[in-house]
Structures are given as C-alpha cells and as structure tokens.
Write a protein that holds these residues in place. Structure first.
Motif, PDB file in Angstrom:
ATOM      1  N   THR A 219       0.845  -1.201   0.000  1.00 33.71           N
ATOM      2  CA  THR A 219       0.000   0.000   0.000  1.00 33.71           C
ATOM      3  C   THR A 219       0.878   1.249   0.000  1.00 33.71           C
ATOM      4  O   THR A 219       1.241   1.745  -1.050  1.00 33.71           O
ATOM      5  CB  THR A 219      -0.933  -0.025   1.219  1.00 33.71           C
ATOM      6  N   SER A 220       1.203   1.745   1.194  1.00 33.63           N
ATOM      7  CA  SER A 220       2.080   2.917   1.319  1.00 33.63           C
ATOM      8  C   SER A 220       2.608   2.982   2.740  1.00 33.63           C
ATOM      9  O   SER A 220       2.116   2.291   3.641  1.00 33.63           O
ATOM     10  CB  SER A 220       1.320   4.210   0.987  1.00 33.63           C
ATOM     11  N   TRP A 221       3.591   3.851   2.943  1.00 39.06           N
ATOM     12  CA  TRP A 221       4.193   4.010   4.261  1.00 39.06           C
ATOM     13  C   TRP A 221       3.274   4.751   5.222  1.00 39.06           C
ATOM     14  O   TRP A 221       3.501   4.719   6.440  1.00 39.06           O
ATOM     15  CB  TRP A 221       5.520   4.751   4.154  1.00 39.06           C
ATOM     16  N   VAL A 222       2.256   5.467   4.732  1.00 42.11           N
ATOM     17  CA  VAL A 222       1.383   6.251   5.605  1.00 42.11           C
ATOM     18  C   VAL A 222       0.047   5.554   5.853  1.00 42.11           C
ATOM     19  O   VAL A 222      -0.819   6.096   6.518  1.00 42.11           O
ATOM     20  CB  VAL A 222       1.132   7.657   5.010  1.00 42.11           C
ATOM     21  N   ASP A 223      -0.145   4.369   5.319  1.00 42.34           N
ATOM     22  CA  ASP A 223      -1.364   3.610   5.563  1.00 42.34           C
ATOM     23  C   ASP A 223      -1.413   3.208   7.039  1.00 42.34           C
ATOM     24  O   ASP A 223      -0.419   2.747   7.599  1.00 42.34           O
ATOM     25  CB  ASP A 223      -1.377   2.360   4.681  1.00 42.34           C
ATOM     26  N   PRO A 224      -2.570   3.375   7.706  1.00 46.06           N
ATOM     27  CA  PRO A 224      -2.660   2.999   9.128  1.00 46.06           C
ATOM     28  C   PRO A 224      -2.276   1.553   9.400  1.00 46.06           C
ATOM     29  O   PRO A 224      -1.688   1.240  10.446  1.00 46.06           O
ATOM     30  CB  PRO A 224      -4.139   3.252   9.455  1.00 46.06           C
ATOM     31  N   VAL A 225      -2.587   0.647   8.462  1.00 44.56           N
ATOM     32  CA  VAL A 225      -2.243  -0.759   8.653  1.00 44.56           C
ATOM     33  C   VAL A 225      -0.735  -0.969   8.569  1.00 44.56           C
ATOM     34  O   VAL A 225      -0.218  -1.989   9.019  1.00 44.56           O
ATOM     35  CB  VAL A 225      -2.976  -1.635   7.618  1.00 44.56           C
ATOM     36  N   THR A 226      -0.017  -0.005   8.011  1.00 47.03           N
ATOM     37  CA  THR A 226       1.446  -0.036   8.009  1.00 47.03           C
ATOM     38  C   THR A 226       2.003   0.607   9.267  1.00 47.03           C
ATOM     39  O   THR A 226       2.881   0.059   9.939  1.00 47.03           O
ATOM     40  CB  THR A 226       2.000   0.690   6.776  1.00 47.03           C
ATOM     41  N   VAL A 416       7.500   6.179  -6.998  1.00 48.99           N
ATOM     42  CA  VAL A 416       7.954   6.858  -8.220  1.00 48.99           C
ATOM     43  C   VAL A 416       6.997   6.578  -9.372  1.00 48.99           C
ATOM     44  O   VAL A 416       6.635   7.483 -10.135  1.00 48.99           O
ATOM     45  CB  VAL A 416       9.391   6.402  -8.581  1.00 48.99           C
ATOM     46  N   VAL A 417       6.556   5.338  -9.517  1.00 48.06           N
ATOM     47  CA  VAL A 417       5.658   4.984 -10.618  1.00 48.06           C
ATOM     48  C   VAL A 417       4.339   5.723 -10.514  1.00 48.06           C
ATOM     49  O   VAL A 417       3.813   6.251 -11.498  1.00 48.06           O
ATOM     50  CB  VAL A 417       5.437   3.450 -10.651  1.00 48.06           C
ATOM     51  N   LEU A 418       3.775   5.787  -9.321  1.00 55.83           N
ATOM     52  CA  LEU A 418       2.489   6.461  -9.139  1.00 55.83           C
ATOM     53  C   LEU A 418       2.590   7.964  -9.381  1.00 55.83           C
ATOM     54  O   LEU A 418       1.620   8.593  -9.824  1.00 55.83           O
ATOM     55  CB  LEU A 418       1.949   6.200  -7.732  1.00 55.83           C
ATOM     56  N   ALA A 419       3.760   8.539  -9.083  1.00 56.33           N
ATOM     57  CA  ALA A 419       3.930   9.982  -9.266  1.00 56.33           C
ATOM     58  C   ALA A 419       4.346  10.358 -10.683  1.00 56.33           C
ATOM     59  O   ALA A 419       4.369  11.534 -11.039  1.00 56.33           O
ATOM     60  CB  ALA A 419       4.973  10.502  -8.277  1.00 56.33           C
ATOM     61  N   ARG A 424       3.909   3.889 -19.349  1.00 56.03           N
ATOM     62  CA  ARG A 424       4.063   2.834 -18.357  1.00 56.03           C
ATOM     63  C   ARG A 424       5.485   2.289 -18.324  1.00 56.03           C
ATOM     64  O   ARG A 424       6.072   2.131 -17.248  1.00 56.03           O
ATOM     65  CB  ARG A 424       3.067   1.704 -18.656  1.00 56.03           C
ATOM     66  N   THR A 425       6.058   2.026 -19.496  1.00 56.27           N
ATOM     67  CA  THR A 425       7.418   1.474 -19.538  1.00 56.27           C
ATOM     68  C   THR A 425       8.414   2.452 -18.956  1.00 56.27           C
ATOM     69  O   THR A 425       9.291   2.071 -18.156  1.00 56.27           O
ATOM     70  CB  THR A 425       7.808   1.123 -20.980  1.00 56.27           C
ATOM     71  N   ASP A 426       8.307   3.738 -19.333  1.00 56.91           N
ATOM     72  CA  ASP A 426       9.226   4.745 -18.805  1.00 56.91           C
ATOM     73  C   ASP A 426       9.046   4.930 -17.301  1.00 56.91           C
ATOM     74  O   ASP A 426      10.016   5.159 -16.572  1.00 56.91           O
ATOM     75  CB  ASP A 426       9.014   6.075 -19.526  1.00 56.91           C
ATOM     76  N   ALA A 427       7.794   4.851 -16.846  1.00 58.49           N
ATOM     77  CA  ALA A 427       7.544   5.003 -15.421  1.00 58.49           C
ATOM     78  C   ALA A 427       8.167   3.847 -14.640  1.00 58.49           C
ATOM     79  O   ALA A 427       8.780   4.055 -13.585  1.00 58.49           O
ATOM     80  CB  ALA A 427       6.043   5.062 -15.162  1.00 58.49           C
ATOM     81  N   ILE A 428       8.029   2.642 -15.162  1.00 59.54           N
ATOM     82  CA  ILE A 428       8.627   1.476 -14.499  1.00 59.54           C
ATOM     83  C   ILE A 428      10.142   1.592 -14.482  1.00 59.54           C
ATOM     84  O   ILE A 428      10.791   1.335 -13.459  1.00 59.54           O
ATOM     85  CB  ILE A 428       8.177   0.184 -15.204  1.00 59.54           C
ATOM     86  N   LEU A 429      10.719   1.998 -15.612  1.00 53.45           N
ATOM     87  CA  LEU A 429      12.167   2.174 -15.681  1.00 53.45           C
ATOM     88  C   LEU A 429      12.625   3.229 -14.688  1.00 53.45           C
ATOM     89  O   LEU A 429      13.640   3.051 -13.997  1.00 53.45           O
ATOM     90  CB  LEU A 429      12.591   2.555 -17.099  1.00 53.45           C
TER      91      LEU A 429
END
Length: 461
Positions: A219-226, A416-419, A424-429
């Motif tokens: 999920t993310s570092w700020v998720d309550p479950v984290t 990084v990918v979400l931002a 898609r390929t460039d974001a993954i790279l």
C-alpha cells in the motif's frame, strides 16, 4: 578437515541452502498457484509473507531454545517440520492449507538455520577451516535466494509449482538419515532457563516489524495498517530491551551487544542481505516489465548473480586473511555500491542485459565478501555458551534483512511509478532506477557505518 567434518559440513550446508531456496522459490509461480488453489490476486503476497513472518520472528527464540535443549536435537526437529510442511504444501488444495504449510516452512527455517550455524561453528575451531566453512555457508545462503528464482521457474514451467514443495521432502529425509551419524550434540553447560517474557516480546516485535514492512510495499508508508504495526514493533522492541536488563536469564544478554564484533557484524549482515536480495526483486521488474522477459528467462538471468555469490564465498576468507575483516567488509560494500550504481545506466535497449549480467556478477562477489566478513566477525571470540545466541542473532539479521529489503525497495519503486506522468514502460524504468540509487546508497552507508563504528570502538576497548 577430517572426513567426518566434511560430511557434517555437507549436511549442514545442504539444510541451510535448501531453506534459503525456499524463501524465493515460489515468487515466479505465484500467479499459477493463485489460479490453482484459489487465492485472490490481492492475497498472493501472503504466500511469501507467511514464510517470512515465521522465519524472521522466531529465529532468535529458537536459537536460544537450541542452546538449552540441544542444537542437534533442534536441528533434527526442524528438518522433520520442513519435510512435513513441504509435503503438505505440495498437496494443498485450499489457501488455508497452503498458508499453514508455508508458515511451517518458515518456522522450520527459524529452528534449523541457527542450530545449523551453531553446529558448524562448534565443528571447527577458530582459524582457516572455520573461515572456509563460514564462507561456504554464507555463499550458499545468498546463492539460495537467486537459485530459488531460477529453480521455481524451471519447476513451474516443466512440471508443476507443487514440485517447489515436494523437492524438499527427499532432501529432508536424506539429512535426517545422515545427520545423527555425523553431528555431535552440543548445548549450554551452564544451567539456565528460557526468558519467556523476553521471548514473547521480541518475537511479537519482530512479527509486527516484518508485517508492517511487508504491508508498506503493498500500500504505502502512511497507511494505518502499516504505521500501527511499525509503532507496535518499536514499543515491543524497547520493552524487550527493558526486560533484558532485569531478566535473571536474559534471552539476549545486552553485554554481548557491547562487543564491537557482534554489533558491527550484525549491522553489516542485515544491510548486505537488504541490498542484494531486494536487487533481485528490482531486476525482476526490469527484465519482465521493461525488456519483456518471461519469468523463466528472468530467473535464468540470475544464474550469473548466483555464480558471483558462490565465487565471493570462496574468495571471502582469502580476502579477510589478507586484508583483515574490517577492510574486507568496507571494501566489499564499496565495490558492491559501484556495481549496483552502474545499473542506473540501463535503458529499454535489449543490450542492457550485458550491463545487468556484468554488474550483478561483480556485485554478487562483493556482497558475499561482506557476508563472509559478517559471519566471521559476529561469531568469533565468543565463549561456547554464547555461540547459540550469537548464531541466533546472525540468523535473525539474515532473515530480517531479506524480509525488509524487498518491501523498502518496492515502496520506493511504487512511489515513483504512481507519481510519474510518463508512459508505463518509462515510469517502471524510472521507478527501478530510483530504487537502484537507494540500494547503492545503502551499500555506501553500510561501508561508512562499519568503518566509523569500528574506529570509535577501537578507541574505547
């Protein structure tokens, strides 16, 4: 080495290598397993998490239990559990049955690995023979992670994912036949008791830590479950420290952490496993999502990394003998950092695979020099009654490092990918490249911490 020592070494290394393979052998098969057993796509990660939680959470406790109950006895019990859990995993037809089997494999890892390492250390006196044995152990533990990715792809494509479980059964049976003949029972000679409050606190703290880090990648570092499990982990670990200060028979006598060898060795070991195992995850994303490799092709690409780790395990004792443990660890981290940071130069071109193969081989060699240095540093110069504790700490560092690395890098990659507004390929790279920068930076940080810490300790000891 005598003939008996050689056979004992083979038995112990076989067990440790098999358990290291188990950590990653199912990774490339997860989609197939989900379809066959009935896992939803959002729950597949629990197949890996169930193993990691038990392997990391119980290893320190089981190392201490082995000191009290007998290391050979616990080693054999762990191998029985490994065989039973693996058989159950291969026969699983429901998600619950599969998760129980993976948890059993993880718990077997927590039992066997510290016991095996303590038995290995007890079989060889300090010196070249022990250094060589520890080098082989470290190289096979690290190589097991990459071997698991390769073997998992081969078994899934050629036979069935179930053979990733079944393959452990004959190994466990073979070890159980030979081990009682060649392994000598050892345990603490000083009468002691298990520190139950400390054991419960540290085990729950490690479970919460691993769960929080794993969930952060999902999920993310700020998720309550984290955040809640990570906060609980901090509280429990601090509580564990307070308990150990007052316990008549502490699980971890804090005086052992005042030894520079133990402290710096475990820091180096954890960082070494954080970086190299998480790099496999990043390269898997790059090879499959950017270069378009199949899971099997991606797995086979890691054979070069596996060759590098084995080479590093063989070279490690020689490097340490020539330059000293501290210089070998610091130098290994720096070479690994250079090799890792070279990977930030790869592109969408198919020719980038050449860079990947060269850099991972060099990085694998350097990483194993660090791991051998860590194993020797963290287990040398200790009385026999503390060997089980020391090996429990090193095993915990390995398991926590392996478990922490992928969630941390995955969280960096996902952010990084979400931002990214790119394709898609460039974001993954871009996400992979950023995470590789972080990975290399951790190597540099590890070298700096080891160098500075040892220098500071040298002035006070």
């Amino acid at each position: 080495m005598t003939a008996r020592q050689r056979v004992a070494l083979v038995v112990l290394l076989t067990a440790s290598f098999t358990l290291a393979v188990d950590f990653s052998i199912l990774n490339v098969a997860l989609p197939t397993i989900g379809a066959d057993v009935g896992f939803g796509i959002g729950n597949l990660q629990w197949i890996a998490t169930a193993f990691a939680l038990c392997a990391a959470g119980f290893t320190l406790l089981m190392g201490r239990v082995a000191d009290i109950a007998g290391r050979r006895r616990m080693f054999l019990i762990g191998m029985v559990l490994l065989g039973a859990g693996s058989l159950a995993g291969g026969l699983s037809i429901t998600p619950a049955m599969l998760l129980i089997a993976r948890a059993a494999q993880g718990f077997a890892t927590a039992i066997v690995v510290p016991a095996a390492l303590a038995l290995l250390i007890g079989a060889f006196p300090e010196g070249p023979a022990r250094s060589r044995a520890l080098g082989l152990n470290g190289s096979l533990m690290a190589a097991g992670f990459t071997t698991g990715a390769i073997l998992g792809g081969l078994l899934t494509d050629l036979l069935s994912w179930r053979w990733a479980f079944f393959i452990n059964v004959p190994v466990a049976v073979g070890v159980l036949i030979v081990a009682p003949i060649v392994l000598t029972e050892t345990r603490d000679r000083v009468k002691t008791r298990l520190d139950v409050p400390g054991a419960i606190t540290v085990t729950l703290g490690l479970l919460a830590l691993v769960f929080g880090l794993t969930h952060a990648a999902e999920t993310s570092w700020v998720d309550p479950v984290t955040l809640v499990p990570l906060a609980v982990a901090i509280v429990l670990i601090l509580g564990f420290v307070a308990i150990e200060r007052r316990a008549p028979y502490p699980l971890v006598p804090l005086r052992i952490l005042r030894r520079s060898t133990v402290a710096v060795g475990n820091v180096a070991g954890a960082l070494a496993f954080v970086t190299e195992t998480s790099l496999v995850f990043l390269l898997t994303l790059y090879l499959q999502k950017v270069l378009g490799y199949s899971p099997l092709e991606a797995g086979l690409s890691f054979a070069v990394l596996g060759l590098g780790t084995v080479t590093g395990g063989l070279l490690g004792p020689r490097m340490i003998g020539r330059f000293g443990t501290k210089a070998a660890i610091v130098g290994g981290f720096l070479v690994q950092a250079i090799a890792t940071l070279c990977l930030t130069l790869f592109t969408t071109s198919p020719l980038s695979i050449i860079l990947v193969l060269v850099a991972t081989f060099v990085g694998g060699v350097a990483n194993l020099v660090v791991i051998v240095g860590f194993m020797i540093t963290a287990t040398s110069g200790l009385p026999a009654r503390e060997q089980g504790l020391a090996t429990g700490l090193t095993t915990m560092s390995q398991q926590v490092g392996i478990t922490m690395g992928t969630p941390i890098m995955s969280a960096v990659f996902t952010g990084v990918v979400l931002a990214s507004a790119s394709s898609r390929t460039d974001a993954i790279l871009g996400g992979v490249t950023t995470a590789v920068w972080v990975n290399g930076g951790i190597c540099v940080l590890g070298a700096a911490l080891v160098a500075i810490f040892l220098r500071m300790r040298a002035k006070t000891e």
